[in-house]
Scaffold this motif. Structure first.
Motif, PDB file in Angstrom:
ATOM      1  N   HIS A   1      -1.929   5.977 -10.372  1.00 57.88           N
ATOM      2  CA  HIS A   1      -2.348   5.310  -9.140  1.00 57.88           C
ATOM      3  C   HIS A   1      -3.161   6.300  -8.314  1.00 57.88           C
ATOM      4  O   HIS A   1      -2.713   7.431  -8.075  1.00 57.88           O
ATOM      5  CB  HIS A   1      -1.151   4.841  -8.328  1.00 57.88           C
ATOM      6  CG  HIS A   1      -0.337   3.778  -8.987  1.00 57.88           C
ATOM      7  ND1 HIS A   1       0.547   2.977  -8.287  1.00 57.88           N
ATOM      8  CD2 HIS A   1      -0.278   3.356 -10.272  1.00 57.88           C
ATOM      9  CE1 HIS A   1       1.124   2.116  -9.121  1.00 57.88           C
ATOM     10  NE2 HIS A   1       0.648   2.344 -10.334  1.00 57.88           N
TER      11      HIS A   1
ATOM     12  N   TYR B   1       6.482  -1.422  -6.598  1.00 59.56           N
ATOM     13  CA  TYR B   1       6.428   0.005  -6.925  1.00 59.56           C
ATOM     14  C   TYR B   1       7.005   0.810  -5.770  1.00 59.56           C
ATOM     15  O   TYR B   1       6.837   0.451  -4.594  1.00 59.56           O
ATOM     16  CB  TYR B   1       4.977   0.464  -7.141  1.00 59.56           C
ATOM     17  CG  TYR B   1       4.336  -0.044  -8.398  1.00 59.56           C
ATOM     18  CD1 TYR B   1       4.353   0.702  -9.571  1.00 59.56           C
ATOM     19  CD2 TYR B   1       3.691  -1.284  -8.410  1.00 59.56           C
ATOM     20  CE1 TYR B   1       3.749   0.234 -10.730  1.00 59.56           C
ATOM     21  CE2 TYR B   1       3.091  -1.762  -9.563  1.00 59.56           C
ATOM     22  CZ  TYR B   1       3.128  -0.993 -10.715  1.00 59.56           C
ATOM     23  OH  TYR B   1       2.539  -1.470 -11.864  1.00 59.56           O
TER      24      TYR B   1
ATOM     25  N   SER C   1       3.103  -1.824  -3.531  1.00 58.72           N
ATOM     26  CA  SER C   1       3.739  -0.511  -3.444  1.00 58.72           C
ATOM     27  C   SER C   1       4.360  -0.345  -2.068  1.00 58.72           C
ATOM     28  O   SER C   1       3.714  -0.605  -1.055  1.00 58.72           O
ATOM     29  CB  SER C   1       2.730   0.608  -3.691  1.00 58.72           C
ATOM     30  OG  SER C   1       3.329   1.866  -3.426  1.00 58.72           O
TER      31      SER C   1
ATOM     32  N   GLU D   1       7.116   5.079  -4.551  1.00 60.16           N
ATOM     33  CA  GLU D   1       6.386   6.326  -4.788  1.00 60.16           C
ATOM     34  C   GLU D   1       7.235   7.523  -4.365  1.00 60.16           C
ATOM     35  O   GLU D   1       6.886   8.251  -3.429  1.00 60.16           O
ATOM     36  CB  GLU D   1       5.068   6.311  -4.024  1.00 60.16           C
ATOM     37  CG  GLU D   1       4.158   5.138  -4.367  1.00 60.16           C
ATOM     38  CD  GLU D   1       2.884   5.130  -3.545  1.00 60.16           C
ATOM     39  OE1 GLU D   1       2.718   6.026  -2.681  1.00 60.16           O
ATOM     40  OE2 GLU D   1       2.046   4.233  -3.759  1.00 60.16           O
TER      41      GLU D   1
ATOM     42  N   MET E   1      -0.438  -1.675  -0.458  1.00 58.11           N
ATOM     43  CA  MET E   1       0.442  -0.516  -0.400  1.00 58.11           C
ATOM     44  C   MET E   1       0.873  -0.316   1.055  1.00 58.11           C
ATOM     45  O   MET E   1       0.031  -0.264   1.953  1.00 58.11           O
ATOM     46  CB  MET E   1      -0.254   0.747  -0.918  1.00 58.11           C
ATOM     47  CG  MET E   1       0.687   1.951  -1.056  1.00 58.11           C
ATOM     48  SD  MET E   1       0.686   3.047   0.364  1.00 58.11           S
ATOM     49  CE  MET E   1      -0.671   4.142  -0.079  1.00 58.11           C
TER      50      MET E   1
ATOM     51  N   TRP F   1       1.026  -7.219  -7.222  1.00 60.30           N
ATOM     52  CA  TRP F   1       1.853  -6.026  -7.096  1.00 60.30           C
ATOM     53  C   TRP F   1       1.856  -5.523  -5.654  1.00 60.30           C
ATOM     54  O   TRP F   1       0.952  -5.839  -4.875  1.00 60.30           O
ATOM     55  CB  TRP F   1       1.404  -4.916  -8.046  1.00 60.30           C
ATOM     56  CG  TRP F   1      -0.021  -4.443  -7.911  1.00 60.30           C
ATOM     57  CD1 TRP F   1      -1.109  -4.898  -8.615  1.00 60.30           C
ATOM     58  CD2 TRP F   1      -0.525  -3.428  -7.017  1.00 60.30           C
ATOM     59  NE1 TRP F   1      -2.256  -4.234  -8.221  1.00 60.30           N
ATOM     60  CE2 TRP F   1      -1.921  -3.325  -7.252  1.00 60.30           C
ATOM     61  CE3 TRP F   1       0.068  -2.609  -6.075  1.00 60.30           C
ATOM     62  CZ2 TRP F   1      -2.731  -2.434  -6.560  1.00 60.30           C
ATOM     63  CZ3 TRP F   1      -0.735  -1.708  -5.375  1.00 60.30           C
ATOM     64  CH2 TRP F   1      -2.115  -1.629  -5.633  1.00 60.30           C
TER      65      TRP F   1
ATOM     66  N   THR G   1       1.416   8.847  -8.604  1.00 59.03           N
ATOM     67  CA  THR G   1       0.516   8.387  -7.554  1.00 59.03           C
ATOM     68  C   THR G   1      -0.055   9.601  -6.846  1.00 59.03           C
ATOM     69  O   THR G   1       0.605  10.639  -6.747  1.00 59.03           O
ATOM     70  CB  THR G   1       1.226   7.449  -6.561  1.00 59.03           C
ATOM     71  OG1 THR G   1       0.261   6.920  -5.644  1.00 59.03           O
ATOM     72  CG2 THR G   1       2.314   8.160  -5.791  1.00 59.03           C
TER      73      THR G   1
END
Length: 379
Positions: free
Chosen positions: A85, A239, A206, A241, A171, A204, A66
């Motif tokens: 990403h 997800y 993050s 990171e 996110m 999804w 990412t």
């Protein structure tokens, strides 16, 4: 790539970063364990660590990268693979044109950016939006994404369910070196309740980085089960990171004592500088730790840099024996937010970057000289 025999290690010229592959693998095995328990995918945060000569070791464990800017996107796509990403606080038209053919996911920081670039990239990648959950676990205000007047992410009050017609994912990034699994679960529960209507329409999510799951004694199973329950509740691919969590305690910045000066305190001048080579030590006022230091040592020193900045020092510590000119010191845990922030302040010699493999051989990832310094300022 140049490879040095293990016997060459003691003869390397300082300053240099020495990355230890076995230490890196130890962290990656914990990442593997977390993935297996949680079902989450992990993408390496290149803003923390982009030293791509180590990627062959990391790639089997993680799912991609990412990024926080266009060059990181390209590097992740070219050198790491897997999922790429792309996130940025602000994309120009040229940025979007550069990243959209390389990215699996493009995450926007604001509704205005999403709306402006939507037609330009809606057919090229899965789109996402950064959300400000208005709570966080971050020890330093400078690094707190939920601080007052934060420019990072969209507040819940500005959202409307129609945004899910344009994005597949959200996110959230709200942690910084968070070692407290219960504090993270509290934030996770807040997200689950506050944003439930949105999460159930997404595919999804993050949860960003800053979760220090490789910290000694961290309850990885508890974290993994919480992530799994969250993912199943909302039917989402989750997800993480990680950056620092992957590379913590894997690298030293090795320096040499080149002078010792005295002004009430003794200062050992080393051939490196926080301003140029370990910038977060200066920005966050977080002193370095020195491998050779001794808690009950009788010889105290300031470890000072060779830059002209008056307050540029690595730490104050003590040693069992007096330091000597030419002695090497290892500044521990110097991988994260170091090599990505190197600069040429004072025209100081840039640290070389070496990778000590499991078999003891040392790969030369990069060495720098005057032409590199000159080339950053003109051609």
């Amino acid at each position: 790539m140049t490879v040095l025999d293990k016997s060459s290690k003691d003869g390397l010229n300082t300053p240099y970063f020495l990355i230890n592959e076995q230490a890196l693998i130890n962290n990656l095995e914990k990442a593997k364990q977390l993935k297996e328990i949680s079902g989450a995918k992990l993408v390496l945060a290149l803003k923390c660590f982009s030293t791509w000569g180590t990627f062959d070791t990391i790639k089997p464990y993680l799912d991609g990268t990412t990024s926080s800017g266009p060059y990181e996107v390209r590097l992740g796509h070219e050198k790491f693979g897997g999922e790429t990403h792309a996130y940025s606080v602000g994309y120009s038209d040229a940025d979007i044109e550069a990243v959209k053919p390389l990215s699996d996911k493009i995450i926007f920081n604001s509704l205005s950016q999403l709306n402006y670039h939507y037609q330009q990239c809606k057919d090229d990648a899965s789109l996402g939006l950064r959300i400000n959950p208005e709570m966080s676990v971050a020890g330093q205000d400078l690094a707190n994404p939920a601080r007052p007047y934060s420019r990072l992410g969209v507040k819940q009050s500005l959202l409307d369910l129609s945004v899910t017609d344009k994005v597949d994912g959200f996110m959230f990034h709200m942690n910084c070196e968070n070692k407290d699994v219960d504090a993270f679960i509290k934030v996770l529960d807040h997200i689950s309740i506050t944003f439930a209507a949105y999460l159930d329409k997404l595919s999804w999510l993050s949860l960003g980085g800053g979760i220090f799951f490789t910290y000694p004694g961290y309850p990885i199973e508890k974290l993994g089960l919480a992530l799994k329950a969250f993912s199943e509740k909302h039917d989402l691919q989750v997800y993480l990171e990680p950056g620092e969590a992957i590379i913590t305690r894997t690298a030293d910045l090795v320096v040499s004592v080149i002078d010792i000066v005295e002004n009430e305190k003794q200062t050992a001048i080393v051939d490196s500088a926080t301003e140029a080579h370990r910038l977060d030590t200066l920005i966050y006022n977080e002193p370095a730790s020195v491998k050779e230091a001794s808690e009950d040592g009788q010889f105290p020193y300031v470890i000072g840099s060779c830059s002209c900045l008056a307050g540029d020092q690595f730490c104050e510590t003590q040693f069992a024996q007096p330091l000597q000119i030419g002695q090497k010191l290892h500044l521990l845990d110097s991988a994260g937010y170091t090599m990505v922030k190197l600069n040429w302040f004072n025209g100081l010699k840039m640290p070389s970057i070496y990778f000590e493999k499991v078999d003891g051989q040392i790969e030369v990832l990069n060495e720098f000289g005057y032409e590199d310094f000159k080339g950053t300022l003109g051609r």
